[in-house]
Design a protein around this motif. Structure first.
Motif, mmCIF file in Angstrom:
data_model
loop_
_atom_site.group_PDB
_atom_site.id
_atom_site.type_symbol
_atom_site.label_atom_id
_atom_site.label_comp_id
_atom_site.label_asym_id
_atom_site.label_seq_id
_atom_site.Cartn_x
_atom_site.Cartn_y
_atom_site.Cartn_z
ATOM 1 N N GLN A 326 46.844 32.642 45.623
ATOM 2 C CA GLN A 326 46.400 33.754 46.458
ATOM 3 C C GLN A 326 46.548 35.094 45.731
ATOM 4 O O GLN A 326 45.681 35.969 45.824
ATOM 5 N N ASN A 330 43.287 37.408 44.754
ATOM 6 C CA ASN A 330 43.104 38.750 45.317
ATOM 7 C C ASN A 330 43.034 39.818 44.236
ATOM 8 O O ASN A 330 42.266 40.784 44.355
ATOM 9 N N ASN A 334 39.545 42.091 43.228
ATOM 10 C CA ASN A 334 39.606 43.552 43.246
ATOM 11 C C ASN A 334 39.571 44.163 41.837
ATOM 12 O O ASN A 334 39.953 45.321 41.647
ATOM 13 N N LEU A 378 50.610 40.863 50.409
ATOM 14 C CA LEU A 378 49.245 40.351 50.529
ATOM 15 C C LEU A 378 48.695 40.492 51.954
ATOM 16 O O LEU A 378 47.477 40.575 52.150
#
Length: 447
Positions: A326, A330, A334, A378
């Motif tokens: 994860q 992420n 980005n 997160l």
């Protein structure tokens, strides 16, 4: 950073000071290769690989040696049984051992000597002990005079009077004392070499001494000698005896011994029928799960393999993998370049735990605390990318030092575009399209 270890020889915690600044010489007794390694064989592999990684991470140059005993009565007996040559058998099980090493995330040692490669040096070493009066030949065999070593038993705490009282030696024994151990064995069975005394092969206890002498330094002394708790006596005790006789030292400044692996709270043994092969546990649960379980207790404590502890390790490993996935996902979505080298923060407590007698249990606690903080961050919107990037580099470094290194899925521009299409379809409540794109992302392993 002060590093300290429990020294099995002195029976106390001591500050680590290397013989040569910023360099560590480390020798760990490897397996006798006549069968598949059991899970107990993996504990020193994992423990000392982690120690080596820790030293390397904090800037030491580590010379890590671990041998293969490919000359032994057990190998000869098994080779006869399987109708193979000793080297065929040894080579097969060396490769099996290496596979298990790699499966549990361990690096190959810098040097992996085989006993069969050091026969001339072994013969010369034994002769030097004879010349010093520390060993003697008897009808083709050569034995070490234990009486020469006044503090024999200092490592293991063995009482010599008890040993002598418990020894059963026939009146025809060639040994001067029941405590004396074989350096060279005359034999007509199996592989053998010419020597000044007989055709034969070396005794187990001399082999490691010779490889340490040959690979490291003329003084025959290294920083750390490691191995399983069961090697304290007689193997390591007899190594020390030979080093004292030849060099006047204890062969190593620090002696580190890992404790046993138990199965369902019972000592693993053939007599109990509970021996577990490493390859079977690795196949069933994964190599990194096995490694994580081994690291879950400090190396000087027993570790227990049971349904509960294995399930616990599986759960923790899944948390580690899921959080890493994860986090890397992420950051990439980005636009963060994960290959860019950044300064790592937040390692102090983690490294201090390992500097404290390699306390992997406390080091794992620091890893789990980091995972908790990553998951909290997160969930926060908008994402704090600066903090998450710092966490990523810390996470990656902790996993490296523990030997739990994970590969992240590198996202292509097409992958990122596809994910953004998914978000757009979802935001526009085009659920049919978002479901279709989501399925593609799942098939790619992105979601």
């Amino acid at each position: 950073m002060d590093i300290k270890f429990y020294n099995s020889l002195t029976k106390k915690i001591e500050k680590f000071t290397p013989i040569i600044d910023n360099q560590v010489s480390m020798y760990v007794c490897g397996p006798t290769v006549y069968g598949y390694p059991h899970i107990g064989n993996m504990r020193p592999v994992v423990v000392f690989d982690t120690l080596r990684r820790f030293f390397t991470y904090i800037g030491f140059n580590v010379i890590y040696v671990s041998n293969f005993t490919d000359v032994d009565d057990k190998i000869i007996n098994e080779a006869i049984k399987e109708q193979k040559s000793e080297f065929e058998l040894a080579n097969f099980y060396i490769e099996a051992f290496k596979k298990s090493i790699h499966d549990v995330g361990s690096l190959d040692p810098n040097i992996t000597p085989r006993v069969s490669e050091y026969i001339p040096q072994i013969i010369a070493y034994i002769q030097s002990l004879i010349d010093k009066g520390a060993a003697y030949e008897a009808d083709g065999d050569v034995y070490f005079r234990v009486s020469l070593i006044k503090d024999y038993g200092s490592l293991s705490g063995i009482n010599l009077d008890d040993l002598i009282a418990g020894a059963r030696v026939s009146t025809s024994s060639k040994k001067e004392s029941p405590l004396d151990f074989a350096l060279w064995k005359k034999t007509d069975v199996g592989i053998k070499w010419d020597s000044p005394w007989s055709k034969g092969r070396p005794g187990w206890h001399t082999e490691c001494c010779v490889m340490i002498d040959s690979i490291f330094s003329p003084c025959g002394c290294i920083d750390i000698h490691g191995g399983g708790y069961d090697l304290k006596f007689p193997h390591h005790e007899n190594e020390i005896a030979q080093a004292e006789a030849k060099h006047g030292n204890k062969i190593a400044h620090y002696w580190l011994h890992n404790n046993f692996v138990n199965i369902n709270n019972e000592k693993m043994s053939k007599s109990l029928g509970n021996v577990k092969f490493a390859k079977d546990l690795i196949d069933a649960y994964g190599g990194l799960t096995v490694r994580l379980l081994i690291l879950s207790a400090p190396y000087r404590q027993p570790i227990n393999f049971s349904d509960d502890t294995i399930q616990g390790a599986i759960n923790e490993m899944n948390k580690i993998k899921n959080t890493y996935k994860q986090l890397t996902f992420n950051l990439q979505i980005n636009g963060v370049d994960l290959e860019k080298k950044n300064k790592t923060y937040g390692m102090d407590k983690f490294l201090s735990a390992l500097a404290d007698d390699l306390n992997t249990s406390n080091a794992l606690s620091e890893l789990y605390e980091l995972i908790k903080n990553i998951n909290i961050t997160l969930r926060q919107k908008p994402l704090n990318l600066v903090k998450l990037e710092e966490y990523y580099h810390t996470f990656k470094d902790m996993l490296y030092v523990l030997g739990l290194t994970l590969a992240y899925q590198r996202l292509s521009k097409e992958d990122i575009d596809l994910y953004n299409q998914y978000l757009s379809a979802k935001a526009n409540k085009n659920f049919t399209l978002s479901d279709q794109i989501r399925q593609k992302l799942i098939e790619k392993g992105i979601m």
